[in-house]
Write an enzyme that holds these catalytic residues in place. Structure first.
Site, PDB file in Angstrom:
ATOM      1  NE  ARG A  43      78.131  28.076 -28.384  1.00 11.39           N
ATOM      2  CZ  ARG A  43      78.368  29.396 -29.226  1.00 11.39           C
ATOM      3  NH1 ARG A  43      77.886  29.303 -30.878  1.00 11.39           N
ATOM      4  NH2 ARG A  43      79.255  30.212 -29.413  1.00 11.39           N
ATOM      5  CG  HIS A  50      79.711  38.305 -24.579  1.00 12.18           C
ATOM      6  ND1 HIS A  50      81.283  38.263 -24.158  1.00 12.18           N
ATOM      7  CD2 HIS A  50      79.209  38.659 -25.790  1.00 12.18           C
ATOM      8  CE1 HIS A  50      81.915  38.034 -25.505  1.00 12.18           C
ATOM      9  NE2 HIS A  50      80.321  38.476 -25.810  1.00 12.18           N
ATOM     10  CG  ASP A  52      80.122  31.312 -21.192  1.00 12.55           C
ATOM     11  OD1 ASP A  52      79.761  32.189 -21.526  1.00 12.55           O
ATOM     12  OD2 ASP A  52      79.680  29.856 -21.543  1.00 12.55           O
ATOM     13  CB  SER A 145      81.481  27.189 -30.918  1.00 19.46           C
ATOM     14  OG  SER A 145      81.448  26.167 -29.631  1.00 19.46           O
ATOM     15  CB  SER A 146      83.993  25.886 -35.124  1.00 17.42           C
ATOM     16  OG  SER A 146      85.218  27.633 -35.295  1.00 17.42           O
ATOM     17  CG  ASP A 190      81.544  28.118 -27.063  1.00 15.10           C
ATOM     18  OD1 ASP A 190      80.216  28.615 -26.400  1.00 15.10           O
ATOM     19  OD2 ASP A 190      82.375  28.992 -27.469  1.00 15.10           O
ATOM     20  CE  LYS A 234      85.275  32.195 -27.342  1.00 11.59           C
ATOM     21  NZ  LYS A 234      84.050  31.799 -27.591  1.00 11.59           N
TER      22      LYS A 234
END
Length: 458
Positions: A43, A50, A52, A145-146, A190, A234
């Site tokens: 996405r 930052h 959500d 967002s892999s 995500d 992340k």
């Protein structure tokens, strides 16, 4: 619709070269054919960075790049994972003994998060073994967002292999929780867009309860993704979880100052809900209550009237114990102002005034400045890339995803698209004689894609 389960589409493999190739590789790897295929898209977040995990709505769209997995359920209780990219090593494990290692976020651990989430949700005592071959087209650690797409795809695969069904909303909620097994305290954007996306529309995603509303993007502009080629993972870095914690601490201090039950309050959204005030009023409260200088752990304890020991054992998570200062004013200011920008972005899209593109561009600029100055989640390369995109005709440009590397998203007038792509390629990717690898996935125009799906051979 959000209540439905992800659909299973019959496909002719001859018309799907990527699936056909995946099937052939699967047969040569495992000696038998896959029974079904699942895909989950990456996405791009257009605005709402930052926030959500603070409880606020975000505005992403799915991209066509995705994680695709070919699957054969097997009698043995073993999951065998392989990847079409040979730099990702094969992995196998017993389905009854899932170990997820937080220290090294290797690719198979993300698959195991999705697998474990579904197993635990249904209390599966005898889960099906599987042979899986994965093909990913989302650049890794790029802020597209892999990792969440892999968790979602694994959840979908496990669900289908075990003959279970869930709605898209339930799947998104389970996959959000299960990605935390790897140590990322994400908020759910995500996973939600990966399941709830629909072709041709971005989505306003709201939380508690999870719901998605179509946002029709204005005509005349195209969204372009540009990868800074600085990787950010992340789960492997602490920046992200420190920000989550700073927002939680800001929540506690704001709650305490307003006489709320601060121990129960976890997210900045909770403070606004309890006080029943607007986002603008929350920004005024932030100015009154918090100071711009960083807070030490001792000062936080003094404000809350607790001991250091309680702060460390009750509030700070395990991986936060060594952090000595916290910027609460800046983080809260970003979150409340960014939450307001998301709602404004949606409003402009729905009302479609004549100057909609200019207004949306201004919101994207304000968002990037806030990410850079207040949330400090940009980096020199991202800032340079945003400047280059604006210089060559973008109406708005900002970092997207967690930041500290990864991608920018720019809104470009469609009639200037080709010149824009050519100039940005030259200025950022081919500058200084040092050519950054410009594959097709470093700089590309994108449009809203569809959400997660299962394919079966027709």
């Amino acid at each position: 619709m959000a209540g439905d389960s992800p659909s299973a589409l019959p496909v002719q493999l001859v018309e799907q070269p990527r699936l056909q190739k995946l099937k052939e590789m699967f047969i040569s790897k495992f000696g038998s054919a896959p029974k079904f295929y699942a895909r989950a898209p990456g996405r791009v977040n257009l605005i709402g960075e930052h926030i959500d995990y603070c409880g606020y709505a975000v505005l992403p769209m799915a991209i066509e790049q995705d994680i695709l997995i070919a699957v054969e359920p097997v009698q043995s209780q073993v999951v065998q994972l392989a990847n079409t990219n040979s730099s990702y090593l094969d992995f196998s494990t017993s389905v009854n003994n899932i170990q997820i290692h937080k220290t090294k976020p290797q690719w198979h651990n993300y698959f195991l998060c999705g697998l474990k989430g579904i197993q635990e949700h249904f209390g599966l005592n005898n889960p099906t073994g599987m042979n899986c071959l994965l093909d990913g087209s989302i650049p890794p650690s790029s802020g597209l967002s892999s990792s969440s797409a892999l968790v979602c795809c694994a959840g979908l695969v496990t669900l289908r292999a075990n003959g279970k069904t869930l709605s898209k909303v339930e799947l998104a909620e389970i996959c959000t929780k299960s990605e935390r097994y790897i140590g990322t305290e994400g908020g759910g954007m995500d996973q939600s867009i990966s399941f709830l996306a629909e072709e041709g529309t971005a989505k306003l995603i709201e939380f508690s309860p999870l719901r998605a509303t179509d946002v029709r993007l204005p005509s005349g502009a195209t969204f372009v993704i540009a990868n800074s080629c600085v990787e950010m993972n992340k789960a492997a870095t602490s920046h992200y979880n420190i920000r989550v914690m700073e927002c939680r601490l800001a929540t506690k201090l704001l709650s305490k100052s307003k006489g709320l039950e601060w121990r129960k309050m976890l997210r900045l959204h909770d403070v606004q809900t309890e006080l029943r005030v607007s986002l603008e009023e929350m920004l005024t409260i932030v100015e009154e209550v918090l100071h711009p200088e960083p807070y030490s752990a001792e000062e936080i304890c003094k404000c809350l009237g607790i001991s250091l020991e309680e702060l460390h054992s009750q509030i700070l998570s395990q991986n936060m114990q060594d952090v000595s200062t916290f910027k609460l004013y800046q983080r809260a200011k970003h979150v409340y102002s960014e939450a307001a920008r998301v709602l404004e972005f949606q409003k402009i899209c729905s009302e479609a005034p004549a100057n909609a593109l200019q207004l949306l561009g201004e919101l994207m600029q304000q968002s990037h400045i806030s990410c850079r100055e207040m949330y400090e989640c940009s980096c020199p390369e991202l800032d340079r890339l945003v400047d280059i995109c604006l210089q060559f005709g973008a109406i708005g440009s900002r970092l997207t995803g967690a930041g500290w590397g990864g991608c920018t998203v720019s809104m470009v007038p469609t009639d200037k698209l080709n010149t824009f792509l050519k100039n940005v390629k030259k200025a950022y990717y081919q500058k200084d004689g040092q050519r950054l690898a410009v594959e097709n996935n470093s700089l590309f125009a994108t449009k809203p894609g569809r959400g997660a799906l299962v394919f079966v051979e027709a």
